[in-house]
Design an enzyme around this catalytic site. Structure first.
Site, short mmCIF file in Angstrom:
data_model
loop_
_atom_site.label_atom_id
_atom_site.label_comp_id
_atom_site.label_asym_id
_atom_site.label_seq_id
_atom_site.Cartn_x
_atom_site.Cartn_y
_atom_site.Cartn_z
N ALA A 171 0.80 -1.22 0.00
CA ALA A 171 0.00 0.00 0.00
C ALA A 171 0.83 1.27 0.00
CB ALA A 171 -0.93 -0.01 1.21
N ARG A 172 1.87 1.31 0.80
CA ARG A 172 2.61 2.56 1.01
C ARG A 172 3.60 2.88 -0.10
NH1 ARG A 172 5.52 0.11 6.36
NH2 ARG A 172 7.24 -1.05 5.38
N GLU A 173 3.78 1.96 -1.02
CA GLU A 173 4.74 2.16 -2.10
C GLU A 173 4.07 2.87 -3.28
OE1 GLU A 173 6.52 -1.67 -2.83
OE2 GLU A 173 7.27 -1.85 -0.79
N ASN A 198 2.57 -9.73 -0.71
CA ASN A 198 3.76 -10.35 -1.27
C ASN A 198 4.30 -11.47 -0.37
OD1 ASN A 198 5.32 -10.28 -3.65
ND2 ASN A 198 7.05 -9.40 -2.52
N ARG A 199 3.47 -11.93 0.55
CA ARG A 199 3.74 -13.15 1.33
C ARG A 199 2.58 -14.14 1.19
NH1 ARG A 199 7.69 -10.84 1.04
NH2 ARG A 199 9.08 -9.99 2.65
N SER A 241 9.03 -0.75 -4.35
CA SER A 241 9.94 0.32 -3.95
C SER A 241 10.39 0.08 -2.51
CB SER A 241 9.25 1.68 -4.09
OG SER A 241 8.23 1.85 -3.14
N GLU A 280 12.95 -2.87 -7.94
CA GLU A 280 12.80 -1.98 -6.78
C GLU A 280 13.24 -0.59 -7.21
OE1 GLU A 280 11.99 -2.39 -3.49
OE2 GLU A 280 11.77 -4.56 -3.25
#
Length: 322
Positions: free
Chosen positions: A83-85, A153-154, A207, A282
């Site tokens: 979310a924060r990326e 992503n897990r 990121s 990234e």
């Protein structure tokens, strides 16, 4: 490789007729941009309904195919898992901006390669990060006891919950209750599997560790059989990225350069579908935490990331038999 039409130092970075790349878009604005692209460029861009998030938001993609020719090698790009990326989904939209709105500059690629780009896999978490908690990472599933969200992503199925995640539903690295328990990862899995026949390259944009990573995320020592090919292309992408703005990027196995963790999207693709090329890019870093890139730095990072992406796409074009 040809130059991007929109250079990093330009002030006006306009997407279509209504949006620009000088501010972070809302999830709704991203959907509006998809609608605008498919309306204005019907011979190259088609909207795809990928699925629905926990809170009922649409997860959408754009299929980019010159003259809608299906039988070409396919590149899938996924962004916005975390979310924060915020720079991640903006990078995917910028890539769409370039290869669709400026398609005539990239016909050497579009003649040979199709693209399927999912700009925002996690719209619920993204909006929560935008409006409530800038540091929010997960989705927004209700876990009970006041805990929310899954680290998407897990949550993918290859060797799920074997290393690097948490079974604590309040943890930022919560792996979910089962592989693909999150509707967002299940929707992306279905999209990948439905398009696996022609899949040549899978790219996850995240990121902001300034890295080009190849599988596997779960191990520092396990590599795909074509690791030499992956390493060579990753090194080429790093050189391209570093030539843009002087930032230092590194390349290597995801589980070697980062803490090993299972359940990533690239491990699922490399471990099951097994296309030739699978990477995480990234992006460049900025702000206080790396991923909180200020809007004043967006332009150069978006252009930088797109140059790296195009180097990968050139690699697919080179492999293409069409």
């Amino acid at each position: 490789m040809r130059s991007l039409l929109v250079l990093p130092l330009l002030v006006a970075l306009v997407a279509g007729s209504t949006l620009d790349f000088e501010h972070y878009w809302t999830a709704q604005e991203m959907n509006e941009y998809i609608d605008e692209l498919v309306r204005d460029f019907p011979t190259i861009a088609t909207a795809v309904n990928v699925g629905t998030s926990t809170e009922g938001r649409p997860i959408r993609a754009v299929r980019v195919s010159k003259n809608n020719v299906a039988n070409r090698p396919l590149v899938i790009v996924e962004a916005g898992l975390r979310a924060r990326e915020w720079i991640s989904p903006m990078s995917a939209n910028y890539i769409l901006h370039e290869i669709v709105e400026h398609y005539y500059e990239f016909e050497h690629i579009l003649d040979n390669v199709n693209f399927l780009i999912v700009p925002l896999v996690n719209p619920d978490g993204y909006e929560f990060s935008r409006t409530t908690n800038r540091l929010w990472l997960k989705s927004r599933s209700v876990n009970g006891n006041g805990c929310f969200g899954v680290d998407l992503n897990r949550n993918f199925g290859h060797l799920w919950n074997t290393v690097g995640g948490s079974n604590d539903p309040c943890s930022d690295s919560f792996v979910g209750t089962a592989a693909f328990s999150a509707p967002e990862t299940a929707a992306l899995r279905n999209l990948i599997q439905a398009n696996s026949v022609n899949l040549a390259l899978y790219l996850s944009i995240q990121s902001a560790d300034q890295m080009v990573l190849y599988p596997f995320s779960h191990s520092a020592t396990t590599n795909p059989a074509n690791v030499v090919e992956l390493r060579n292309l990753a090194n080429s992408v790093v050189l391209t990225l570093m030539q843009q703005n002087g930032r230092v990027f590194t390349s290597g196995g995801a589980g070697l350069l980062q803490t090993p963790a299972s359940g990533s999207s690239i491990d699922f693709v490399a471990g099951t579908v097994q296309p030739d090329l699978v990477f995480t890019l990234e992006t460049g870093a900025g702000g206080n935490y790396g991923y909180d890139v200020p809007e004043s730095q967006m332009a150069e990072l978006l252009s930088e990331t797109t140059y790296g992406f195009l180097t990968m796409a050139d690699g697919v074009e080179y492999l293409s038999p069409y």
